[in-house]
Write a protein that holds these residues in place. Structure first.
Motif, PDB file in Angstrom:
ATOM      1  N   ILE A  28       1.545  -2.333  -7.180  1.00 53.22           N
ATOM      2  CA  ILE A  28       2.993  -2.543  -7.258  1.00 53.22           C
ATOM      3  C   ILE A  28       3.294  -3.712  -8.177  1.00 53.22           C
ATOM      4  O   ILE A  28       2.444  -4.588  -8.402  1.00 53.22           O
ATOM      5  CB  ILE A  28       3.617  -2.821  -5.876  1.00 53.22           C
TER       6      ILE A  28
ATOM      7  N   HIS B 222       7.773  -2.551  -6.328  1.00 50.51           N
ATOM      8  CA  HIS B 222       7.833  -1.095  -6.491  1.00 50.51           C
ATOM      9  C   HIS B 222       6.546  -0.588  -7.129  1.00 50.51           C
ATOM     10  O   HIS B 222       5.950  -1.265  -7.984  1.00 50.51           O
ATOM     11  CB  HIS B 222       9.025  -0.695  -7.367  1.00 50.51           C
ATOM     12  N   ASP B 223       6.130   0.630  -6.703  1.00 50.03           N
ATOM     13  CA  ASP B 223       4.986   1.263  -7.349  1.00 50.03           C
ATOM     14  C   ASP B 223       5.462   2.109  -8.535  1.00 50.03           C
ATOM     15  O   ASP B 223       6.665   2.144  -8.857  1.00 50.03           O
ATOM     16  CB  ASP B 223       4.177   2.091  -6.337  1.00 50.03           C
TER      17      ASP B 223
END
Length: 375
Positions: free
Chosen positions: A294, A311-312
């Motif tokens: 991430i 966030h990935d």
């Protein structure tokens, strides 16, 4: 040994004109346990208390108290007492008279009344406050007076309608411990109403999570926290990372662009599911070592841990509770174990959920003991 059932609801509904406040409510309360109704304002929690206390009648269904139809017992004859959010103390009476009020209404003789009031005040740690005026009491002391007034009548069930909501955080935490200990000493059934999930987790033997007049899931605090039945419960009980996934096969789930071993089964191949991983179950590591990578966006210090959000590559948001620091913009890795992955089947009923969890519980035990999963 069969547990004694103090209260039971069977398919209870409550309507006000055309609005359904309670829908098909069914549960049993055993003697000597601490139960919590947990849910947002307006979900029907207080209505259940009012029905048990006899302040309102159900539109449909059966309510039993101690094995007898509650409809045959007026509110003043029920061995039930309520502690209200605003305490409902009499400001023109001192502590003793407030606690003794119910006994005087029952025409209990003076000697017995004095003994019962002293016992109740001792249980709530207010010995010596008998002559104190209510206006001279702190918020926590008023709460204790309200509890003493309820328990002095020796009820089978004590109903507590958000009784800690008006207290500050520190005092509320202290009262949680005191209420739980008091319930254990008294050995009577407590039914506690709150919208605070931390209170529910800390105090309860069993929790009933409510939404829109329905009980969505019932279980112990550990069961509710570790195995939420759906996205609503997972969100309501603590912080959760919830991402869309797909069951590849039994014990194999795909999410965030990869496939992972899990401990859940009993679903269809390629079935869409929701995947839950709690923030504290994620370990922060170097990007090359992570099962998921991430990009960190924010980091907040929460005292006992850092709360890191990122966030990935599939735009899934992840929250991590870690003692390790990171920094915005950095790419890091996340590690977790198969038993940390909780699968929620879309639209699954609580009955079907319970059956599936029981069926596949042995697999989770094997994973925890290091046995792994075949395949």
């Amino acid at each position: 040994m069969t547990e004694e059932i103090i209260v039971s609801f069977k398919q209870v509904e409550k309507k006000y004109e055309e609005e359904s406040v309670l829908k098909d409510i069914t549960f049993e309360l055993e003697k000597g346990k601490f139960y919590t109704l947990l849910g947002p304002s307006g979900c029907g929690k207080s209505t259940i208390l009012n029905i048990i206390a006899g302040f309102t009648e159900p539109s449909e269904g059966l309510v039993n108290l101690n094995g007898e139809n509650a409809a045959k017992t007026p509110s003043e004859k029920r061995k039930v007492n309520t502690v209200f959010q605003d305490y409902a103390l009499f400001p023109n009476m001192n502590v003793f008279d407030n606690v003794a009020f119910g006994l005087k209404m029952k025409k209990i003789n003076k000697k017995e009344t004095v003994e019962k009031v002293k016992t109740a005040l001792r249980l709530v740690r207010l010995t010596g406050y008998e002559k104190r005026e209510i206006s001279e009491m702190s918020g926590g002391q008023k709460q204790r007076v309200a509890i003493a007034r309820a328990i002095v009548n020796e009820p089978d069930v004590l109903l507590l309608d958000e009784p800690l909501s008006a207290l500050d955080l520190k005092l509320r935490t202290e009262m949680q411990y005191e209420l739980r200990e008091l319930q254990r000493r008294l050995g009577i059934t407590f039914l506690f109403v709150t919208h605070d999930q931390e209170e529910a987790l800390a105090m309860s033997d069993e929790i009933m999570v409510m939404k829109d007049g329905e009980i969505i899931q019932t279980g112990t605090p550990i069961d509710i926290y570790d195995e939420p039945i759906n996205r609503y419960v997972a969100d309501f009980i603590g912080e959760s990372n919830i991402v869309e996934g797909r069951m590849v096969s039994d014990y194999q789930v795909s999410f965030a662009g990869k496939s992972f071993v899990c401990v859940d089964g009993g679903m269809n191949p390629n079935e869409k599911v929701d995947v839950v991983i709690r923030p504290e179950d994620l370990t922060l590591t170097d990007a090359t070592l992570g099962q998921i990578q991430i990009t960190v966006e924010t980091q907040l210090f929460r005292g006992v841990h850092y709360e890191i959000v990122g966030h990935d590559l599939d735009a899934n948001e992840w929250m991590i509770h870690s003692t390790r620091k990171s920094e915005p913009g950095k790419v890091v890795g996340l590690q977790f174990h198969p038993e940390d992955i909780h699968i929620m089947r879309l639209g699954e009923t609580e009955e079907a959920f319970d059956e599936r969890i029981e069926q596949y519980a042995s697999v989770a035990d094997a994973v925890e003991k290091g046995g792994g999963v075949d395949g």
